[in-house]
Each structure stands twice: as structure tokens, then as C-alpha cells.
Design a protein around this motif. Structure first.
Motif, mmCIF file in Angstrom:
data_model
loop_
_atom_site.group_PDB
_atom_site.id
_atom_site.type_symbol
_atom_site.label_atom_id
_atom_site.label_comp_id
_atom_site.label_asym_id
_atom_site.label_seq_id
_atom_site.Cartn_x
_atom_site.Cartn_y
_atom_site.Cartn_z
ATOM 1 N N GLY A 164 0.876 -1.386 0.063
ATOM 2 C CA GLY A 164 -0.049 0.049 -0.018
ATOM 3 C C GLY A 164 0.648 1.268 -0.175
ATOM 4 N N LEU A 165 1.983 1.232 0.904
ATOM 5 C CA LEU A 165 2.954 2.426 1.007
ATOM 6 C C LEU A 165 3.491 2.599 -0.512
ATOM 7 C CD1 LEU A 165 4.586 2.108 4.230
ATOM 8 C CD2 LEU A 165 3.155 3.938 3.593
ATOM 9 N N ARG A 167 2.465 1.691 -3.371
ATOM 10 C CA ARG A 167 1.379 2.043 -4.521
ATOM 11 C C ARG A 167 1.083 3.543 -4.397
ATOM 12 N NH1 ARG A 167 2.375 -2.421 -6.606
ATOM 13 N NH2 ARG A 167 0.785 -3.734 -7.577
ATOM 14 N N THR A 168 0.990 4.074 -3.057
ATOM 15 C CA THR A 168 0.757 5.271 -2.934
ATOM 16 C C THR A 168 1.829 6.392 -3.007
ATOM 17 O OG1 THR A 168 0.467 4.829 -0.574
ATOM 18 C CG2 THR A 168 -1.565 4.716 -1.854
ATOM 19 N N SER B 57 -4.365 -0.961 -7.392
ATOM 20 C CA SER B 57 -4.818 0.175 -7.133
ATOM 21 C C SER B 57 -5.849 0.594 -8.098
ATOM 22 C CB SER B 57 -3.645 1.276 -7.136
ATOM 23 O OG SER B 57 -2.880 0.880 -8.851
ATOM 24 N N GLY B 86 -8.249 -1.217 -1.294
ATOM 25 C CA GLY B 86 -7.952 -1.855 -0.135
ATOM 26 C C GLY B 86 -6.436 -1.317 0.364
ATOM 27 N N LEU B 87 -5.447 -0.977 -0.893
ATOM 28 C CA LEU B 87 -4.034 -0.684 -0.431
ATOM 29 C C LEU B 87 -4.147 0.635 0.176
ATOM 30 C CD1 LEU B 87 -2.612 -2.379 -3.438
ATOM 31 C CD2 LEU B 87 -2.027 -2.983 -1.394
ATOM 32 N N LYS B 88 -4.693 1.361 -0.479
ATOM 33 C CA LYS B 88 -4.784 2.984 -0.053
ATOM 34 C C LYS B 88 -5.470 3.102 1.331
ATOM 35 C CE LYS B 88 -5.679 7.268 -1.936
ATOM 36 N NZ LYS B 88 -7.193 7.575 -1.913
ATOM 37 N N ALA B 90 -5.726 0.610 3.436
ATOM 38 C CA ALA B 90 -4.870 -0.056 4.583
ATOM 39 C C ALA B 90 -3.960 0.840 5.191
ATOM 40 C CB ALA B 90 -4.276 -1.354 3.902
ATOM 41 N N VAL B 91 -3.231 1.753 4.295
ATOM 42 C CA VAL B 91 -2.293 2.723 4.899
ATOM 43 C C VAL B 91 -2.976 3.662 5.625
ATOM 44 C CG1 VAL B 91 -0.645 4.528 3.874
ATOM 45 C CG2 VAL B 91 -0.641 2.271 2.979
ATOM 46 N N PHE B 95 -1.772 3.889 9.908
ATOM 47 C CA PHE B 95 -0.970 4.891 10.365
ATOM 48 C C PHE B 95 -1.717 6.106 11.110
ATOM 49 C CE2 PHE B 95 2.910 3.079 9.045
ATOM 50 C CZ PHE B 95 2.779 2.517 7.819
#
Lengths: 349, 266
Positions: A164-165, A167-168, B57, B86-88, B90-91, B95
Motif C-alpha cells: 500500500g505504501l 502504490r501510494t 490500485s 484496499g491498499l490505500k 490499509a495505509v 497509520f
């Protein structure tokens, strides 16, 4: 312990010397030895030629100069140092080591603007992240020690959040993982699914492949286990599947194993035969039908000869009569010239 | 969507069946082309789509979608597509402490028992709007992929429960469809994944299984697709119907052919 990078002028001179010593493959002779070889692509040697530089080159026998390290913008993370630090960490269900590592990476991404939050004023760059031995006990994980440990999801969760990190933000990450220590095959499958590119390195040291002549001169095999289909339905999968690598002082080469095999195959030609190959237009030129017919019969004869030796422990006797029926054999070559020829083949001048 | 696949499945966006669970499965190959197919298929069918995209993404699906003739950005803007990246997410969840319940909340918890927040998200996304006019034909839930939830610490039973709740709401209550992708781990001895896959296989109406070729890599045939109808619509057909085709993926389409009939071979 980082290897010294090779800079432009130094390496170009040294590579030119190497090129001189290499035999360049004769690209104008078509390979007809076996039909499948002709259709296969030629693997070209890629080296630090200044016109087509790709990647970075290092000298593994020297260390990276300290001034170069200090002048670069890099951040290190050594878990034993950080484990008791006061770095603010959100509660998470990962092992503390992974949690701290994620936080560390996220901090750098945020503070140096790789996620677009603080626009990068200097020229845009990509954050390159390298993580060594992920999953090993050095990171506080027990998947290398026990088959079903308590932290079995920690590693995969870590990889997901890391993905995720990446990809963003403007970053790329390379991870090494000692999968030979992980007993739980399911975890390896999950790790593969969570990664984009997966490459396996298999060393020959200590394995039976070390003595296999096919793998002579190589240090191990490279397996491309997965390549991604990003932003696309298709991916650029290569036809070539048998790749081996060789780690020299200044060059890490990856070659198609078949190339080495073909080089060795040439060594089995009988001694007087080689002069025929040098004649490009000869009917016996490499790749011609006569050549391959001869080679096949020679091989058949050679094995039959060898087996006869084993059985009777005396060499095969050659006599003058019956030579028309006789296929070419090793005895024919002892004075460097062909004595007899099977019917349809031309006699060289 | 791939026209050839529509032909094989005997369906078009105008007359697709409703109230069905479709299981996509891949073994030793990448079955994501099926996800792209169904995403563009249902958007073209004017359905309200909730896409739980856990593994890639938004831009990835969007770029492929454009090749297949749909604009995910526009679909999202006009409210046809609800996209959970999901990926975004999750971050964000890991955090920062979240004020409201977040669909991926289980990432913060050590022993998350269930996927209730995720189900609530889906239900909220697909609930019919009481504005009077029906803008969309029927709702569709698409998940890519469920196996990731296992990697994130959820048990197979929790994931099966989640799908059960989704089916009850989307398929039965709202007369929509559910399409999910699960990887088949093969001989990797992933018990949780096997339980999930078997459990879903029994509940599905249609199973599409993309398999790598048993003989290894081939440039002209990328794999084999097995189509299994588990509850055929005609009552006279008692046995489950199964067909196998081979396929080759191209830049903007996928071509299917009978086994051994690849154009490269003929």
C-alpha cells in the motif's frame, strides 16, 4: 560492506580488454544442427558498453568509499537500535519489528515528499528501499523457526501494508527473503501473491548440480517465478526459462543455460574435423545437412565404439574392404585428413 | 468485457441472470483478466457496482478498463461505481486512528473475529436509493481477491461468513450478483485457502477456473479455462455442466478456442 561502484572511464577500458579475449559468435552462420535451435532467440552479451549503459556496475573486491556514502542521502534502519526508541507507533497487530519498520518507511515517504504531500522542490526522485532477510528471526519473526508460529500473519500483513505504501508513493522496494528456511509452504505462496516480481536464486554450492557439466562455469540458477501484469492484461513473459548466473568480480551475468551447452557441444568434434568448419562455403560447414548427418553418425559410432571397448576391452579393428558400408569412425582422423567418405557427401579439396 | 467469453457463457449485458454467485478461481496462473471482464461487463449492463479491490490500485483497473471500453473514473463520479481501494485504505487505517468504523478496521486489531465492518460498507454502498427513479438495473458486488483477507489474518470461516451475509443481502434481498476471485494454492498446503475455496465452490452458481497448462509455458496458449455451471437454469438438465477451453490473452481482448485448436497450431 557495499561494493565500490564502477565509474565510466575506468570500466570502459577494462571491458574493451575483455571483449578482445571473447570469441564473438559467428552470427552469419545459420544453426541447423537441431531444428529447434534455429528458432530460439540469440542471447546477447550485455556489458558496460558506454553507448548502451543500463544499470550500475560494481567492483565486488573493493569497498564503497566512505565519502560517497556520506555524500548520499540515505536512511538506515537497524532493528536492535530502534527497538527501544521513542518513535511514535500506532497500535497494530504486527510484530514490533515490522511495525517500527513500516512506521520508519512511512515517515521518510511523508517527510521527503515521496507521496506528494510536500512537493519535492529539487528534481523528482524515486525512493529506493532495500530490505534484507525479511522473515528471519533478526526481524523478530518466527516463521523461519517454527512451522505454525504465533506470528504467522505478521509477515503477510507487513507486506500488504508495504505494498500500500509503495502504490501510494514514488517508491520501489526490493526485498530478500530466506525462503529456504521457511517450512510453511502456504506462507511462501501468499508472499508470492502479495509481491509484484518474484525472482528465485538457487545456488549450486552443496547441490548435485555443482558437478553437472551443463552448469559448468555458473554459480547458480535464476528462476523468474512471477512478473506482474500492471496496468495491462498481458505481461512480457520471456520464452527463455533456463537461466543461470555467474558472479564475477566486476560483472554479474545471467545467461541462458543452452548457450553454454552449445559451446560445449562443439568440443566433441573430432580433432581433424575443425578445418572443415572453417570453410564457410563447404558442404561440411557448420549447420549444413551434411554436417548434421555426419555428427549424428559420429555420435552413434562413438557411443557404439565406447560400448564395444567396455565389452571386449579391445579397440575396433578397421580394415580396407567394406569401407563403403562403413560409417565414419574415429580411426579415419588420425592423420588429420578424411580417408573415406560415405556416399552422398562431397570430398573437400 | 470479452465478447468471446460472453458467447461461451451464453450471456450479454442486457440479459444476464440475477441473484447469482460467480466464483473466479486461478491455479498456477493469473486469473485477473476474468475480474476485468466482469467489471466492464456489469458496468456496461448499467448495474450499480461495489468493487472491493484489495490487491491492486484504482489506476490499474482504470487503465485496463479503458482498453475494454469503460471509464471507471466516470462511473465513480456518476455514482455507478463504489470503489474500495484496499491498499490505500490499509495505509490510512494502519497509520492513523480512525474516528468512524472503517471497512478494513481488522488490520488494527490483533484478533479480529469477523468482517462485519466490511459487510456494512458493502451494504451501505449497494442499498437502493429511495429517490423514486431506478437509475441502475441491479447491484453487483465484485471482490478481488478474497485470498488476501486470509493473508491479513482473517480465518476462512470469517471470510465465508462475510460472503454469506453479502449473498443474503445482494443476491437474495436485492436480486443482484456477487462475483469473487479466490486463488487456488494447489500443492502449497494452504489449508485455510482450501477451506475457503471448497466452501465457496459449493455455494456458487457458476465457477470459472483459469489454469496454467500442465505442460508449462506456451507463447500462444496462455492457459485453460474451465467453466462449470452448478445450478443450470433448465430443470431438465440434472448434472452440472462443465466445459473447458484454452485461451490467449491479447492487449485488449482474450480469444478462446477448443483444446488443441489454437490458431498457432492449426
Amino acid at each position: 560492506e557495499l561494493p565500490a561502484p564502477l565509474l565510466d572511464d575506468k570500466c570502459k577500458k577494462e571491458f574493451d580488454e575483455d571483449v578482445y579475449n571473447h570469441k564473438t559468435p559467428e552470427s552469419n552462420i545459420k544453426m541447423k544442427i537441431a531444428w529447434r535451435y534455429q528458432l530460439l532467440p540469440k542471447m546477447e552479451q550485455i556489458g558496460p558498453v558506454s553507448s548502451s549503459r543500463f544499470g550500475h556496475y560494481y567492483d565486488a573486491s573493493k569497498r564503497m568509499p566512505q565519502e560517497l556514502i556520506e555524500a548520499s542521502n540515505w536512511h538506515g534502519f537497524f532493528l536492535p537500535e530502534k527497538i527501544s526508541s521513542t518513535l511514535k507507533v500506532e497500535p497494530c497487530s504486527l510484530t514490533p519489528g515490522y511495525t517500527k519498520l513500516l512506521q520508519f518507511i512511512q515517515n521518510i515517504i511523508y517527510e521527503e515528499g515521496f507521496d506528494g504531500s510536500n512537493p519535492q522542490k529539487k528534481q523528482r526522485n524515486i525512493l529506493r528501499i532495500g530490505i534484507q532477510n525479511l522473515g528471519s528471526p533478526l526481524w523478530g519473526d518466527d516463521i523461519c523457526c517454527a512451522e505454525n508460529g504465533g506470528n504467522s500473519h505478521s509477515l503477510t500483513k507487513f507486506l500488504y501494508v508495504l505494498r500500500g505504501l509503495l502504490r501510494t508513493s514514488l517508491s520501489a522496494c526490493i526485498i530478500t527473503m530466506p525462503t529456504h528456511l521457511i517450512q510453511n509452504k502456504a506462507i511462501i505462496a501468499r508472499v508470492t501473491t502479495l509481491s509484484d516480481i518474484v525472482v528465485g536464486l538457487e545456488s549450486f554450492i552443496g547441490s548435485e548440480r555443482e558437478t553437472n557439466p551443463l552448469y559448468k562455469d555458473y554459480h547458480g540458477l535464476i528462476h523468474i517465478r512471477q512478473i506482474p501484469r500492471l496496468n495491462n492484461l498481458i505481461c512480457d513473459e520471456s520464452d527463455v526459462k533456463d537461466l543461470a548466473f555467474k558472479l564475477k568480480r566486476k560483472l554479474f551475468t545471467i545467461e541462458w543455460v543452452q548457450d553454454n551447452y552449445l559451446r560445449q557441444e562443439r568440443n566433441i568434434y573430432p580433432p581433424g574435423f575443425s578445418y572443415l568448419l572453417k570453410q564457410k562455403d563447404s558442404a561440411w560447414g557448420e549447420g549444413s545437412l551434411q554436417h548434421s548427418t555426419f555428427l549424428m553418425s559420429f555420435l552413434a559410432k562413438a557411443t557404439a565404439f565406447a560400448s564395444r571397448l567396455v565389452r571386449h576391452s579391445e579397440p575396433l579393428k578397421q580394415n580396407g574392404s567394406g569401407r563403403i558400408r562403413q560409417a565414419a569412425g574415429p580411426r579415419l582422423w588420425h592423420d588429420g585428413r578424411r580417408q573415406e567418405a560415405p556416399g552422398l557427401l562431397g570430398i573437400p579439396p | 468485457m470479452f465478447v468471446e467469453l460472453n458467447n461461451l457463457l451464453n450471456t450479454t449485458p442486457d440479459r444476464a441472470e440475477q441473484g447469482k454467485l460467480t466464483l473466479l478461481c486461478d491455479a498456477k496462473t493469473d486469473g485477473s483478466f476474468l475480474v476485468h471482464h466482469f467489471l466492464s461487463f456489469y458496468l456496461k449492463a448499467n448495474c450499480k457496482v461495489c468493487f472491493v479491490a484489495l490487491i491492486q490500485s484504482f489506476s490499474h483497473y482504470s487503465i485496463v478498463g479503458q482498453k475494454l471500453g469503460v471509464s471507471l473514473t466516470m462511473a465513480r463520479e456518476r455514482g455507478q461505481l463504489v470503489f474500495l481501494e484496499g491498499l490505500k485504505s490499509a495505509v490510512d487505517v494502519v497509520f492513523q486512528a480512525q474516528k468512524e468504523p472503517h471497512p478494513l478496521q481488522f488490520l488494527r486489531e490483533a484478533n479480529a473475529g469477523n468482517l462485519k465492518p466490511l459487510f456494512e460498507f458493502v451494504r451501505e454502498a449497494l442499498k437502493p436509493i429511495d429517490s423514486g427513479e431506478a437509475r441502475w438495473t441491479y447491484p453487483v458486488l465484485l471482490v478481488d481477491d478474497l485470498s488476501v483477507l486470509l493473508s491479513l489474518g482473517m480465518g476462512a470461516v470469517a471470510v465465508l461468513d462475510f460472503i454469506h451475509y453479502c449473498r443474503a443481502t445482494v443476491c437474495w434481498e436485492l436480486k443482484g450478483n456477487v462475483v469473487v476471485l479466490v486463488h487456488d494454492s494447489g500443492d502449497a498446503e494452504d489449508e485455510e485457502n482450501d477451506i475457503l475455496l471448497n466452501g465457496l465452490s459449493h455455494q456458487s452458481h457458476l465457477i470459472l477456473r483459469a489454469e496454467g497448462l500442465a505442460t508449462g509455458f506456451c507463447r500462444d496458449v496462455h492457459g485453460q479455462l474451465r467453466i462449470l455451471w452448478r445450478r443450470p437454469s433448465q430443470p431438465t438438465v440434472h448434472r452440472d455442466q462443465s466445459f473447458t477451453y484454452q485461451y490467449k490473452i491479447q492487449d485488449k481482448s482474450v480469444s478462446f478456442f477448443a483444446k488443441g485448436m489454437s490458431p498457432a497450431v492449426l
